[in-house]
Structures are given as C-alpha cells and as structure tokens.
Design a protein around this motif. Structure first.
Motif, PDB file in Angstrom:
ATOM      1  N   PRO A 158       0.850  -1.076   0.192  1.00 32.45           N
ATOM      2  CA  PRO A 158       0.000   0.004   0.129  1.00 32.45           C
ATOM      3  C   PRO A 158       1.052   1.147  -0.053  1.00 32.45           C
ATOM      4  O   PRO A 158       2.027   1.263   0.539  1.00 32.45           O
ATOM      5  CB  PRO A 158      -0.891   0.048   1.468  1.00 32.45           C
ATOM      6  CG  PRO A 158      -0.812  -1.621   1.622  1.00 32.45           C
ATOM      7  CD  PRO A 158       0.788  -1.984   1.271  1.00 32.45           C
ATOM      8  N   VAL A 159       0.457   2.387  -0.756  1.00 29.99           N
ATOM      9  CA  VAL A 159       0.901   3.537  -0.799  1.00 29.99           C
ATOM     10  C   VAL A 159       0.065   4.516   0.052  1.00 29.99           C
ATOM     11  O   VAL A 159      -1.161   4.777  -0.358  1.00 29.99           O
ATOM     12  CB  VAL A 159       1.559   3.915  -2.141  1.00 29.99           C
ATOM     13  CG1 VAL A 159       2.121   5.478  -2.150  1.00 29.99           C
ATOM     14  CG2 VAL A 159       2.639   3.148  -2.672  1.00 29.99           C
ATOM     15  N   HIS A 160       0.484   5.442   0.797  1.00 25.39           N
ATOM     16  CA  HIS A 160      -0.346   6.375   1.517  1.00 25.39           C
ATOM     17  C   HIS A 160       0.360   7.608   1.538  1.00 25.39           C
ATOM     18  O   HIS A 160       1.619   7.805   1.759  1.00 25.39           O
ATOM     19  CB  HIS A 160      -0.592   5.980   3.174  1.00 25.39           C
ATOM     20  CG  HIS A 160      -0.820   4.512   3.220  1.00 25.39           C
ATOM     21  ND1 HIS A 160      -2.374   4.249   2.935  1.00 25.39           N
ATOM     22  CD2 HIS A 160      -0.463   3.547   4.115  1.00 25.39           C
ATOM     23  CE1 HIS A 160      -2.423   3.053   3.450  1.00 25.39           C
ATOM     24  NE2 HIS A 160      -1.423   2.451   4.002  1.00 25.39           N
ATOM     25  N   TRP A 163       0.913   9.424  -7.315  1.00 25.43           N
ATOM     26  CA  TRP A 163       1.552   8.369  -6.543  1.00 25.43           C
ATOM     27  C   TRP A 163       1.051   6.975  -6.503  1.00 25.43           C
ATOM     28  O   TRP A 163       1.334   6.085  -6.190  1.00 25.43           O
ATOM     29  CB  TRP A 163       1.659   8.613  -5.025  1.00 25.43           C
ATOM     30  CG  TRP A 163       3.027   9.381  -4.755  1.00 25.43           C
ATOM     31  CD1 TRP A 163       2.789  11.067  -4.496  1.00 25.43           C
ATOM     32  CD2 TRP A 163       4.422   9.268  -4.340  1.00 25.43           C
ATOM     33  NE1 TRP A 163       4.094  11.696  -4.336  1.00 25.43           N
ATOM     34  CE2 TRP A 163       5.066  10.343  -4.162  1.00 25.43           C
ATOM     35  CE3 TRP A 163       4.928   8.079  -4.350  1.00 25.43           C
ATOM     36  CZ2 TRP A 163       6.538  10.359  -3.915  1.00 25.43           C
ATOM     37  CZ3 TRP A 163       6.166   8.058  -4.192  1.00 25.43           C
ATOM     38  CH2 TRP A 163       7.017   9.036  -4.186  1.00 25.43           C
ATOM     39  N   SER A 164      -0.322   7.003  -7.096  1.00 25.89           N
ATOM     40  CA  SER A 164      -1.004   5.519  -7.158  1.00 25.89           C
ATOM     41  C   SER A 164      -0.578   4.683  -8.213  1.00 25.89           C
ATOM     42  O   SER A 164      -0.675   3.554  -8.342  1.00 25.89           O
ATOM     43  CB  SER A 164      -2.487   5.802  -7.603  1.00 25.89           C
ATOM     44  OG  SER A 164      -2.643   6.578  -8.718  1.00 25.89           O
ATOM     45  N   THR A 189       2.095   1.516  -7.211  1.00 24.78           N
ATOM     46  CA  THR A 189       1.652   0.266  -6.443  1.00 24.78           C
ATOM     47  C   THR A 189       0.457  -0.308  -7.179  1.00 24.78           C
ATOM     48  O   THR A 189      -0.374   0.296  -7.915  1.00 24.78           O
ATOM     49  CB  THR A 189       1.459   0.809  -5.119  1.00 24.78           C
ATOM     50  OG1 THR A 189       1.277  -0.567  -4.437  1.00 24.78           O
ATOM     51  CG2 THR A 189       0.111   1.592  -4.980  1.00 24.78           C
ATOM     52  N   PHE A 201      -4.158   2.475  -1.882  1.00 24.93           N
ATOM     53  CA  PHE A 201      -3.746   3.924  -2.027  1.00 24.93           C
ATOM     54  C   PHE A 201      -4.596   4.869  -1.519  1.00 24.93           C
ATOM     55  O   PHE A 201      -5.986   4.619  -1.415  1.00 24.93           O
ATOM     56  CB  PHE A 201      -3.661   4.181  -3.689  1.00 24.93           C
ATOM     57  CG  PHE A 201      -3.047   5.373  -3.827  1.00 24.93           C
ATOM     58  CD1 PHE A 201      -1.787   5.962  -3.587  1.00 24.93           C
ATOM     59  CD2 PHE A 201      -3.950   6.683  -4.177  1.00 24.93           C
ATOM     60  CE1 PHE A 201      -1.489   7.059  -4.025  1.00 24.93           C
ATOM     61  CE2 PHE A 201      -3.461   7.921  -4.430  1.00 24.93           C
ATOM     62  CZ  PHE A 201      -2.414   8.335  -4.379  1.00 24.93           C
TER      63      PHE A 201
END
Length: 244
Positions: free
Chosen positions: A177-179, A196-197, A200, A204
């Motif tokens: 996951p990217v936060h 940024w989505s 990954t 997100f």
C-alpha cells in the motif's frame, strides 16, 4: 506483539534527527528508525550524493544488514522519493517489500516535470536562502546565521541536484500500500499527489492536512495519527498471518 520498524527519510537540507521526537509519540510496537543520509548529522564527514538511485541503493544495503520484516518507509519531500527508491532497492536485494510506503509533501515520481522546474541546478547562496524562506520552515534567526548557513547550503545544493536530476524509470510497481500525505497550502497539486497511485498495485490513499510544505511539523499529531492508524491495519494483519 511483534515490533514494526518505521524507516524515516529526511527532507532536503535536513538531518534524520528531525524525526527523533516521534519516538515518544508513537506506540511501542512501532520502532522508529530515522535514516541518516551521508554528509549530514552523524555522517557529516561523508561525501554528499547527487544520484538518487545510487544513494537509495547504498542506504538499502546498509539497512539490510539489520532490517527485519515487517517494516514501513516514510519520507517527506526529497525523503518521499528516496523512500520509494529504497523500497525498490530493498526488493531487488531480496528483502520483502514494506508493509506500507508513506510519501509526504511532494509530487509523484512520474509527475515531477512541472514540480521540479527551476530546481535542476544549484542557485546562488542568496537564492537558496530565499527558497528556504519561502517554504516557511526556517527561522529568520537561522537564515541570518552565516556560520550555520555555510554548513547547510552545500547540503541543500546537493539535495536540489538529487531531485532535479531524478527521472522515473519503467519497472514493476510495488505491491505494498502507498499512503500519501499533502499540505493544503503546499505547492504539490492534488493531481501530482494522486500520481503516486501509479507506484503500486496495492491499495492507495491520500490525506490532505492543513498547512504548507512543513505541515508534518505544523500538524505533527495529525500526521502521526495517519501513520499509526494505517500501520495498525497492516500490523494486525501481519499478526494474524503470523499466528495462523
């Protein structure tokens, strides 16, 4: 309860010690581990870097000696790009991916053309100081301290080159996951943050907080709550898998 290591990468011109106060504000199961970059703090005598991927590879190799899963990566501004590159470098070195990547206060790697315009080459000392002033993260007392600025400006010049020379490459996205965290008054646009989505195949999220570029200090409690809440999800999931 298994500890989760949180590797924290500093922003331009800063030492990793900017995160040291977080230790007493995070739960015990999160082991805060600030990552110092060459040329600053305890590593002041080492050469500064201007190649993002080479620096990320070096840091990944250093961390791999003691790093154990689960772990997460957090970076603000320059640190966000470094954190992402470290995740890829660690994966290429055979390490499991982080349980989460937190990218704070900067545009996504694939959307940096407009964001970085004007920062590809070092500016004069006066222009560098004006840039620091515009970010509202450095007091006038510090900016007027010639001795302190003589130590800070070379680091800042190198960090501008790290960002200005950085170019995205085609590669398999991360699975973790990217936060993303952004400041509502910061220069990174919503579109640049959502970009940024692309980094990954996992989940997100974007959290917008009040404040400018240094919202991580202006609204520290809210930033730490986002980190803790997100890591708590991943930490509990890891605990369930480990006990199965």
């Amino acid at each position: 309860m298994t500890q989760l290591t949180l590797l924290c990468l500093p922003y331009s011109g800063a030492s990793a010690m900017v995160y040291s106060r977080w230790r007493r504000k995070l739960p015990e199961w999160i082991k805060l581990q600030p990552v110092e970059l060459p040329g600053r703090g305890a590593r002041f005598g080492e050469p500064l870097h201007t190649d993002m991927r080479r620096l990320a590879r070096q840091l990944a190799e250093e961390q791999l000696v003691t790093l154990k899963a689960p772990y997460a990566l957090f970076g603000h501004s320059l640190g966000a790009l470094l954190a992402c590159e470290m995740a890829h470098a660690l994966r290429s070195l055979g390490s499991p991916e982080p349980v989460a990547l937190f990218a704070s206060g900067t545009a996504a790697p694939t959307m940096r053309a407009d964001y970085d315009r004007g920062f590809a080459e070092p500016k004069s000392d006066a222009e560098l100081i004006e840039q620091l002033r515009s970010l509202n993260g450095t007091s006038e007392e510090v900016l007027a301290n010639a001795e302190l600025m003589s130590l800070t400006l070379p680091v800042l010049r190198a960090d501008f080159l790290l960002c200005g020379r950085f170019e995205p490459v085609e590669r398999a996205p991360l699975k973790c996951p990217v936060h993303v965290l952004g400041g509502k008054a910061d220069r990174a646009s919503t579109e640049q943050l959502i970009g940024w989505s692309r980094e990954t195949r996992g989940s997100f999220s974007v959290d917008m907080l009040a404040g400018g570029h240094f919202f991580i200090h202006e609204h520290e409690a809210k930033v730490l709550k986002v980190i803790k809440d997100q890591l708590d999800i991943h930490h509990r999931r890891h605990a369930i898998v480990a006990s199965a």
